[in-house]
Scaffold this motif. Structure first.
Motif, PDB file in Angstrom:
ATOM      1  N   CYS A 120       0.830  -1.204   0.000  1.00 50.97           N
ATOM      2  CA  CYS A 120       0.000   0.000   0.000  1.00 50.97           C
ATOM      3  C   CYS A 120       0.867   1.258   0.000  1.00 50.97           C
ATOM      4  O   CYS A 120       0.564   2.215  -0.695  1.00 50.97           O
ATOM      5  CB  CYS A 120      -0.928  -0.016   1.206  1.00 50.97           C
ATOM      6  N   TYR A 121       1.947   1.256   0.766  1.00 46.65           N
ATOM      7  CA  TYR A 121       2.852   2.398   0.794  1.00 46.65           C
ATOM      8  C   TYR A 121       3.485   2.628  -0.574  1.00 46.65           C
ATOM      9  O   TYR A 121       3.544   3.741  -1.070  1.00 46.65           O
ATOM     10  CB  TYR A 121       3.932   2.183   1.851  1.00 46.65           C
ATOM     11  N   PHE A 122       3.959   1.552  -1.178  1.00 45.84           N
ATOM     12  CA  PHE A 122       4.577   1.653  -2.501  1.00 45.84           C
ATOM     13  C   PHE A 122       3.575   2.167  -3.521  1.00 45.84           C
ATOM     14  O   PHE A 122       3.879   3.042  -4.319  1.00 45.84           O
ATOM     15  CB  PHE A 122       5.114   0.284  -2.931  1.00 45.84           C
ATOM     16  N   TYR A 123       2.368   1.622  -3.478  1.00 44.44           N
ATOM     17  CA  TYR A 123       1.346   2.002  -4.442  1.00 44.44           C
ATOM     18  C   TYR A 123       0.949   3.467  -4.283  1.00 44.44           C
ATOM     19  O   TYR A 123       0.851   4.198  -5.271  1.00 44.44           O
ATOM     20  CB  TYR A 123       0.120   1.108  -4.286  1.00 44.44           C
ATOM     21  N   ASN A 124       0.741   3.906  -3.071  1.00 46.69           N
ATOM     22  CA  ASN A 124       0.322   5.300  -2.846  1.00 46.69           C
ATOM     23  C   ASN A 124       1.424   6.288  -3.200  1.00 46.69           C
ATOM     24  O   ASN A 124       1.137   7.385  -3.679  1.00 46.69           O
ATOM     25  CB  ASN A 124      -0.116   5.501  -1.400  1.00 46.69           C
ATOM     26  N   LYS A 125       2.661   5.910  -2.971  1.00 45.76           N
ATOM     27  CA  LYS A 125       3.768   6.819  -3.249  1.00 45.76           C
ATOM     28  C   LYS A 125       3.995   6.986  -4.749  1.00 45.76           C
ATOM     29  O   LYS A 125       4.293   8.087  -5.219  1.00 45.76           O
ATOM     30  CB  LYS A 125       5.041   6.309  -2.587  1.00 45.76           C
ATOM     31  N   TYR A 126       3.858   5.907  -5.504  1.00 51.97           N
ATOM     32  CA  TYR A 126       4.176   5.944  -6.929  1.00 51.97           C
ATOM     33  C   TYR A 126       2.958   5.956  -7.836  1.00 51.97           C
ATOM     34  O   TYR A 126       3.093   5.885  -9.051  1.00 51.97           O
ATOM     35  CB  TYR A 126       5.084   4.769  -7.287  1.00 51.97           C
ATOM     36  N   LYS A 127       1.768   6.061  -7.259  1.00 51.08           N
ATOM     37  CA  LYS A 127       0.550   6.072  -8.065  1.00 51.08           C
ATOM     38  C   LYS A 127       0.521   7.210  -9.074  1.00 51.08           C
ATOM     39  O   LYS A 127       0.179   6.994 -10.236  1.00 51.08           O
ATOM     40  CB  LYS A 127      -0.685   6.118  -7.159  1.00 51.08           C
ATOM     41  N   PRO A 128       0.904   8.453  -8.734  1.00 50.49           N
ATOM     42  CA  PRO A 128       0.911   9.525  -9.735  1.00 50.49           C
ATOM     43  C   PRO A 128       1.891   9.274 -10.879  1.00 50.49           C
ATOM     44  O   PRO A 128       1.612   9.623 -12.024  1.00 50.49           O
ATOM     45  CB  PRO A 128       1.317  10.773  -8.955  1.00 50.49           C
ATOM     46  N   TYR A 129       3.014   8.645 -10.580  1.00 51.67           N
ATOM     47  CA  TYR A 129       3.986   8.335 -11.628  1.00 51.67           C
ATOM     48  C   TYR A 129       3.417   7.292 -12.597  1.00 51.67           C
ATOM     49  O   TYR A 129       3.547   7.422 -13.808  1.00 51.67           O
ATOM     50  CB  TYR A 129       5.293   7.816 -11.020  1.00 51.67           C
ATOM     51  N   ILE A 130       2.776   6.265 -12.034  1.00 55.64           N
ATOM     52  CA  ILE A 130       2.180   5.219 -12.868  1.00 55.64           C
ATOM     53  C   ILE A 130       1.044   5.797 -13.700  1.00 55.64           C
ATOM     54  O   ILE A 130       0.928   5.518 -14.898  1.00 55.64           O
ATOM     55  CB  ILE A 130       1.698   4.056 -11.984  1.00 55.64           C
ATOM     56  N   ALA A 131       0.211   6.621 -13.086  1.00 53.69           N
ATOM     57  CA  ALA A 131      -0.896   7.245 -13.809  1.00 53.69           C
ATOM     58  C   ALA A 131      -0.379   8.169 -14.915  1.00 53.69           C
ATOM     59  O   ALA A 131      -0.970   8.238 -16.001  1.00 53.69           O
ATOM     60  CB  ALA A 131      -1.781   8.025 -12.842  1.00 53.69           C
ATOM     61  N   GLY A 132       0.710   8.867 -14.663  1.00 54.76           N
ATOM     62  CA  GLY A 132       1.301   9.731 -15.682  1.00 54.76           C
ATOM     63  C   GLY A 132       1.814   8.949 -16.868  1.00 54.76           C
ATOM     64  O   GLY A 132       1.640   9.347 -18.020  1.00 54.76           O
ATOM     65  N   ALA A 133       2.440   7.805 -16.606  1.00 50.34           N
ATOM     66  CA  ALA A 133       2.941   6.964 -17.699  1.00 50.34           C
ATOM     67  C   ALA A 133       1.787   6.416 -18.529  1.00 50.34           C
ATOM     68  O   ALA A 133       1.837   6.426 -19.770  1.00 50.34           O
ATOM     69  CB  ALA A 133       3.773   5.819 -17.142  1.00 50.34           C
ATOM     70  N   ILE A 134       0.734   5.976 -17.872  1.00 52.78           N
ATOM     71  CA  ILE A 134      -0.430   5.455 -18.597  1.00 52.78           C
ATOM     72  C   ILE A 134      -1.100   6.550 -19.405  1.00 52.78           C
ATOM     73  O   ILE A 134      -1.487   6.339 -20.557  1.00 52.78           O
ATOM     74  CB  ILE A 134      -1.412   4.791 -17.612  1.00 52.78           C
TER      75      ILE A 134
END
Length: 82
Positions: free
Chosen positions: A3-17
């Motif tokens: 959950c920590y990993f997902y919340n921290k990098y969620k904007p980066y993943i969303a930006g790539a998508i």
């Protein structure tokens, strides 16, 4: 941990998508526009040929990833000044 990993990098993943979707949707439109500007015929096959697609994707995905990731990281620091 997950959950920590997902919340921290969620904007980066969303930006790539979002960068990938942006290029996938607008690339055929850009081919059509360029063909019209050069007074050439443009067929559906030309629009789906995706010549230059990899070059655009390799530039847009890192740009959008960093933009949205850094934006979300800096938002708490900028918010008091707005």
């Amino acid at each position: 941990m997950y959950c920590y990993f997902y919340n921290k990098y969620k904007p980066y993943i969303a930006g790539a998508i979002s960068g990938y979707i942006e290029v996938s949707v607008t690339h055929p439109i850009d081919i059509l526009k360029t063909s019209i500007q050069n007074n050439q015929k443009c067929t559906i096959r030309d629009m789906l040929s995706y010549r230059g697609y990899v070059a655009r994707v390799s530039g847009v995905i890192p740009m959008r990833t960093l933009y949205w990731g850094v934006h979300s990281q800096c938002k708490p620091y900028i918010k008091p000044f707005c």
